[in-house]
Design a protein around this motif. Structure first.
Motif, PDB file in Angstrom:
ATOM      1  N   UNK A   1       0.845  -1.189   0.000  1.00 38.16           N
ATOM      2  CA  UNK A   1       0.000   0.000   0.000  1.00 38.16           C
ATOM      3  C   UNK A   1       0.883   1.243   0.000  1.00 38.16           C
ATOM      4  N   UNK A   2       0.654   2.184  -0.916  1.00 37.56           N
ATOM      5  CA  UNK A   2       1.495   3.379  -0.951  1.00 37.56           C
ATOM      6  C   UNK A   2       1.432   4.150   0.358  1.00 37.56           C
ATOM      7  N   UNK A   3       2.564   4.673   0.767  1.00 37.98           N
ATOM      8  CA  UNK A   3       2.649   5.453   1.995  1.00 37.98           C
ATOM      9  C   UNK A   3       2.432   6.931   1.693  1.00 37.98           C
ATOM     10  N   UNK A   4       1.546   7.549   2.465  1.00 37.45           N
ATOM     11  CA  UNK A   4       1.374   8.985   2.349  1.00 37.45           C
ATOM     12  C   UNK A   4       2.354   9.730   3.242  1.00 37.45           C
ATOM     13  N   UNK A   5       2.251  11.028   3.248  1.00 36.85           N
ATOM     14  CA  UNK A   5       3.188  11.853   4.029  1.00 36.85           C
ATOM     15  C   UNK A   5       2.475  12.772   5.017  1.00 36.85           C
ATOM     16  N   UNK A   6       1.169  12.876   4.893  1.00 31.67           N
ATOM     17  CA  UNK A   6       0.440  13.827   5.727  1.00 31.67           C
ATOM     18  C   UNK A   6      -0.066  13.179   7.003  1.00 31.67           C
ATOM     19  N   UNK A   7      -0.450  14.009   7.949  1.00 28.07           N
ATOM     20  CA  UNK A   7      -1.037  13.564   9.218  1.00 28.07           C
ATOM     21  C   UNK A   7      -2.503  13.987   9.245  1.00 28.07           C
ATOM     22  N   UNK A   8      -3.408  13.112   9.641  1.00 29.76           N
ATOM     23  CA  UNK A   8      -4.827  13.510   9.676  1.00 29.76           C
ATOM     24  C   UNK A   8      -5.050  14.638  10.668  1.00 29.76           C
ATOM     25  N   UNK A   9      -6.011  15.506  10.390  1.00 33.57           N
ATOM     26  CA  UNK A   9      -6.289  16.614  11.323  1.00 33.57           C
ATOM     27  C   UNK A   9      -6.635  16.080  12.709  1.00 33.57           C
ATOM     28  N   UNK A  10      -6.051  16.666  13.744  1.00 30.11           N
ATOM     29  CA  UNK A  10      -6.306  16.234  15.107  1.00 30.11           C
ATOM     30  C   UNK A  10      -7.593  16.825  15.654  1.00 30.11           C
ATOM     31  N   UNK A  11      -7.968  16.349  16.833  1.00 34.29           N
ATOM     32  CA  UNK A  11      -9.183  16.877  17.474  1.00 34.29           C
ATOM     33  C   UNK A  11      -9.055  18.373  17.726  1.00 34.29           C
ATOM     34  N   UNK A  12      -7.845  18.800  18.088  1.00 36.27           N
ATOM     35  CA  UNK A  12      -7.636  20.231  18.356  1.00 36.27           C
ATOM     36  C   UNK A  12      -7.787  21.063  17.091  1.00 36.27           C
ATOM     37  N   UNK A  13      -7.619  20.423  15.923  1.00 33.62           N
ATOM     38  CA  UNK A  13      -7.732  21.136  14.655  1.00 33.62           C
ATOM     39  C   UNK A  13      -9.123  20.993  14.051  1.00 33.62           C
ATOM     40  N   UNK A  14     -10.049  20.505  14.843  1.00 39.82           N
ATOM     41  CA  UNK A  14     -11.428  20.371  14.360  1.00 39.82           C
ATOM     42  C   UNK A  14     -11.736  19.033  13.747  1.00 39.82           C
ATOM     43  N   UNK A  15     -10.826  18.077  13.875  1.00 41.70           N
ATOM     44  CA  UNK A  15     -11.065  16.755  13.315  1.00 41.70           C
ATOM     45  C   UNK A  15     -12.042  15.982  14.172  1.00 41.70           C
ATOM     46  N   UNK A  16     -13.248  15.803  13.660  1.00 33.72           N
ATOM     47  CA  UNK A  16     -14.294  15.141  14.440  1.00 33.72           C
ATOM     48  C   UNK A  16     -14.432  13.672  14.078  1.00 33.72           C
ATOM     49  N   UNK A  17     -13.623  13.193  13.115  1.00 36.94           N
ATOM     50  CA  UNK A  17     -13.721  11.803  12.700  1.00 36.94           C
ATOM     51  C   UNK A  17     -14.760  11.575  11.624  1.00 36.94           C
ATOM     52  N   UNK A  18     -14.977  12.549  10.766  1.00 42.17           N
ATOM     53  CA  UNK A  18     -15.963  12.430   9.687  1.00 42.17           C
ATOM     54  C   UNK A  18     -15.381  11.601   8.545  1.00 42.17           C
TER      55      UNK A  18
END
Length: 615
Positions: free
Chosen positions: A356-373
């Motif tokens: 599986x190709x590896x990405x480079x980014x990090x998912x937005x955290x809870x502090x950044x408004x990441x609600x798990x959508x």
């Protein structure tokens, strides 16, 4: 009677808690054409290993070449010493000096042989270890669906026996190249003694070359088929062991024994064929080599009687004829190379499966408004080349619980695997808080999205280790482990075990439902933002399942976690905020369970459900 899990249905992901290869038919042994010519991938793999260990390979080649040089120099030194002694030379004079040279050459041969043995062993061990590591890394990095083309036993054979054979190839190649020095040097030495000796020997060289070429060609196919039959036996045995209880309960022991051992006849046939080829080559050499030696000695005798060759020269010529006709050594080296090259082909087939190709980014955290959508846009996915998911569009709001229901084969488990990027979709996108999963770092994604399966596999030495697997804070007594176990309603029965959380899990009397709760705890210990449950409560009784879902969905962090739940239970779907009705790989409806329950076709999905029905 089926004795063990075979290939999953069209909608079933191999990530159901089994290893990534559980989907393959046992005993397939890889591609059907693996007995044919070795493809370039195998040669590239072997060349890469030679380059990686070039220092040891070069040292082994130099050591073997030096040993060959000493072996070639010894007959000449012995012959010259004999001539000096026959001429009346004193052992302490020139003859004594040459005796010392002979002793030094003999000692050098002993030392060089020991060094060659050590270098060969260490080089093979290092190469084998690296190949096994590469295979393990690749298998753990690929999509479970892609790895599912190989049976469990076949992979065991490739990672053990085939890797060991391939690991000997760099050393065998270096030794084979050095081994060519001996016959070539023997011919040159015969030329230097008397060109007529070399001419007599050269008459048989074409036959020797044809013999080696025929052996190399015919043995390659036999070795490949032998390794495939070996993998077939291993695959069927692993499958039978996994289904041992089913076999015993069904009274099919004798039938399964015959099934497991059926490839042994082919294994024996190819094994005998391989040894027959090697024996025939050795027998042919046993006829040809003494004939050549006799011809060289007879010619040397005639030259000696004519005064054109000394006694020492005759002794040296006889020995050089033996060295020049060293077919036995070359047959052994060729056999090792053929086995290693064929084994490398089987390794290359596994390493050719793309990770599986590896990405480079990090998912937005809870502090950044990441609600798990979670959002699936036009997702298409297939299994074994057959389309399963067809243009799925779905939104799972952050902090909500969405159940996925449908008939067997509708693609529910594949949808769950795609949603957490255990499987790459053929087309479309999967977004987590607006970020494409394909662009995220795998480690960061696994900390954000956790899975629990219907049949979890426990890792680690103890039940505490099994829960803590992959968690930032490991250890059977960690607070996070206990909190996760409590959230999965597992803490109560874990405390009753003989050693509590320190009980070895292979000695703990756990039921299927208790193992499922450990799998849930292992998912929760990461404190994921998104929790994907793939039929992860199917083995729980109704009361326990209600307690677990209430704890998972109504706990202190319930509102902060998104849950995607694949289920066959109406009661579970009834507790979800919304239900996704999957039908033949497409979303048929998305609505609360109560509203969907009005449709008779929807109610028919739960006709066999012994739970609460309408819920």
């Amino acid at each position: 009677m089926t004795v063990a899990p075979g290939a999953p249905g069209r909608g079933l992901s191999p990530a159901q808690g089994h290893s990534p290869t559980s989907a393959a038919p046992a005993g397939t042994g890889g591609h059907p054409g693996s007995a044919q010519a070795v493809p370039p991938a195998a040669h590239r793999l072997l060349r890469a290993e030679v380059r990686r260990h070039k220092g040891r390979v070069a040292a082994l080649f130099l050591c073997a070449t030096a040993a060959a040089g000493a072996q070639l120099a010894l007959p000449a030194a012995l012959g010259h010493t004999l001539d000096l002694l026959l001429a009346g030379g004193a052992p302490g004079g020139r003859a004594g000096g040459w005796l010392a040279v002979c002793a030094a050459l003999t000692c050098a041969l002993v030392v060089l042989d020991a060094a060659e043995t050590v270098l060969t062993g260490t080089l093979a061990a290092r190469t084998t270890a690296r190949l096994r590591t590469a295979l393990t890394d690749r298998l753990l990095a690929v999509s479970p669906l892609r790895a599912g083309r190989f049976a469990h036993g076949d992979l065991v054979t490739r990672c053990t026996g085939n890797a060991a054979h391939a690991g000997t190839t760099p050393g065998s190649a270096a030794s084979a190249l050095a081994a060519l020095v001996t016959p070539a040097g023997g011919v040159v030495a015969l030329v230097l003694l008397d060109p007529r000796l070399a001419l007599v020997f050269a008459a048989g060289i074409p036959l020797l070359v044809l013999l080696l070429r025929a052996f190399s060609r015919t043995s390659a196919a036999c070795v490949a088929r032998y390794q495939e039959a070996q993998a077939a036996v291993a695959g069927r045995l692993v499958e039978a062991m996994a289904g041992a209880r089913t076999i015993a309960a069904g009274g099919t022991v004798e039938r399964e024994r015959r099934r497991v051992l059926e490839p042994v006849a082919r294994l024996s046939e190819h094994g005998h064929r391989t040894w027959h080829l090697q024996g025939r080559a050795t027998a042919q050499a046993a006829v040809l080599v003494p004939f050549l030696q006799l011809a060289v000695v007879a010619t040397g005798g005639l030259l000696l009687s004519a005064g054109q060759l000394s006694v020492g020269g005759l002794v040296a010529a006889a020995r050089y004829a033996v060295l020049a006709a060293g077919i036995g050594t070359l047959v052994g080296q060729l056999n090792a190379l053929v086995r290693g090259r064929t084994a490398a082909q089987r390794l290359a087939e596994v390493l050719a499966v793309p990770a599986l190709p590896q990405g480079t980014r990090t998912p937005p955290g809870r502090a950044e408004g990441g609600a798990g959508r979670l959002e699936l846009r036009g997702v298409h996915a297939s299994y074994a080349g057959e389309p399963v998911l067809r243009g799925v569009d779905l939104v799972v709001p952050g902090g909500s619980t969405v159940a996925v229901v449908g008939r067997s084969g509708a693609g529910k488990s594949l949808l769950a695997a795609v949603a957490g990027r255990l499987v790459e979709p053929d087309a479309g996108q999967v977004l987590l808080d607006g970020a494409d999963l394909a662009g995220l770092r795998t480690a960061a994604l696994r900390d954000t999205v956790a899975f629990a399966f219907a049949r979890p596999v426990l890792f680690g030495g103890t039940v505490g280790d099994a829960i803590a697997a992959g968690a930032p804070a490991r250890g059977p007594h960690g607070a996070r482990v206990r909190a996760a176990a409590a959230a999965a309603c597992a803490d109560g029965f874990l405390r009753t075990l003989p050693e509590g959380y320190a009980t070895p899990h292979d000695q703990a009397p756990l039921s299927g439902g208790e193992v499922q709760r450990l799998g849930l705890a292992r998912a929760l210990v990461r404190d994921p933002r998104v929790l994907i449950l793939d039929d992860a409560t199917s083995s729980l009784d109704t009361v326990t399942e209600h307690e677990v879902t209430r704890a998972l969905w109504g706990g202190p962090d319930g509102a902060a976690r998104t849950r995607l739940v694949v289920t066959h239970r109406a009661s579970t779907a009834a507790r979800a905020d919304r239900t996704v009705w999957l039908d033949a790989g497409r979303v048929r409806a998305v609505a609360p369970h109560d509203r969907l329950w009005e449709d008779p076709a929807y109610r028919a999905l739960f006709a066999d459900d012994t739970g609460s029905g309408h819920g």
